[in-house]
Scaffold this active site. Sequence first.
Site, mmCIF file in Angstrom:
data_model
loop_
_atom_site.group_PDB
_atom_site.id
_atom_site.type_symbol
_atom_site.label_atom_id
_atom_site.label_comp_id
_atom_site.label_asym_id
_atom_site.label_seq_id
_atom_site.Cartn_x
_atom_site.Cartn_y
_atom_site.Cartn_z
ATOM 1 C CB ALA A 237 13.743 54.977 4.742
ATOM 2 N NE ARG B 101 8.260 59.201 18.688
ATOM 3 C CZ ARG B 101 9.391 59.891 18.834
ATOM 4 N NH1 ARG B 101 9.399 60.990 19.582
ATOM 5 N NH2 ARG B 101 10.497 59.521 18.236
ATOM 6 N N GLY C 188 21.258 65.997 21.239
ATOM 7 C CA GLY C 188 22.628 65.683 21.608
ATOM 8 C C GLY C 188 23.516 66.887 21.370
#
Length: 459
Positions: free
Chosen positions: A10, A16, A140
């Site tokens: 964290a 963003r 991924g």
Amino acid sequence: MTEKYAVVLAAGQGTRMKSKLYKVLHPVCGKPMVQHVVDQLNKLELNELITVVGFGAEKVQDQLGEDSHYVVQKEQLGTGHAVQQADDILAEREGITVVACGDTPLLTEETLQNMMDHHIETEAKATILTAHAEDPSGYGRVIRGGNGQVERIVEQKDASKEEQAVQEINTGTYCFDNKYLFESLKNVSNDNVQGEYYLPDVIEILKNQGEVISAYQTPDFSESLGVNDRVALSKAEKLMKQRINEQHMRNGVSLVDPDNTYIGPDVTIGQDVTIYPGSILNGSTSIENDAVIGPHSTIENCHIGAETTVKQSVATDSRIGARVQVGPFAHIRPDSSLGNDVKIGNFVEVKKAEFGEGSKASHLSYIGDAHVGSGVNVGCGTITVNYDGKNKFLTTIEDDAFIGCNSNLIAPVTVGKGAYVAAGSTINKDVPAEALSIARARQTNKEGYANKIQSNKKD
């Protein structure tokens, strides 16, 4: 018994999100994302939970409090580097460690426990939490061998066409043999474009050592959602709301319009409760059987008794008894307590006040800093005048008293048991039990006075 630990990542800034609020503190269904993650992990009866903090460290610690221990990642050098910050606490300890991100609020205790059990059963040194994605673009890919063990994780940009067709994706949540994790982290390189130390590189290191790498696939793809921007935050909110609402409905709660009902993750609701649209229930609210909430009620950190109705009203940090009628358009402010069979009607505000059983304030009143006994009737327009500009004072209305409409009770003052206060009175002295108190100017009628006024206007 195997020792169990968890590390919550964290420390990232979350640029963003474009917000002054630290990313993992953005709420989902009324609770910060990182609190969701920590709460689910703590249900696993861990021996140690460590949260890695960086940007906004103090605010994260203020939120989580004693739910976690903390280490600080001063420089943001990747997920592998973040986990390394727990080295001094965990590196020498035997057991298994779950690593989860603080921006994955949809993870559940059940999935985390199943991943840990799978890790132990397969005798793996690392287990990856995976999910099946209908559209795996950007994730991924988890490539398994013929024996079901993980061969490698391939990022989208490095995947061949065959590998890009794989729909099992890496969620970014892992379970490790604790000692192997911290030993392997020492060998992780930052020889990449970003110059960072990546936690998934541990998988490759362990694989090259011939260790077993396993994967547990969650049946719920939504748990893989990591929140990096406001769009993902809204998706998490919608998914969490749907999950919470469905659980309550399956447990015997009627939600008239689930799409427009908002219930926090820590709210408990009994059977045969009906909740109408536009209602928001948050915090540690508990609602007993057969209550009716809404439409358009907001309730936070309240206990609501059985068969109580709260219609188009707001209640916060208070206790409301059984068979109580609240609203429409009432406001129950913090530290209030309403006994059984109380009525708080339209446009009544109650603050730090106690109402005894069967008492009523049916409309247009302010009752603040007050003890109201049982069987009391508070008439329309009554005000407890509790504030002198500096201090708050207590009004006491004893059992079975009757307060007439448009009365001002100037605190500190007591209205005795069974007493009456005449409508329009301003009371600044105690009223004895069974007495009638009248505190208003004597009415005077001046005959013909209206004609005099009209005559003066003509002149």
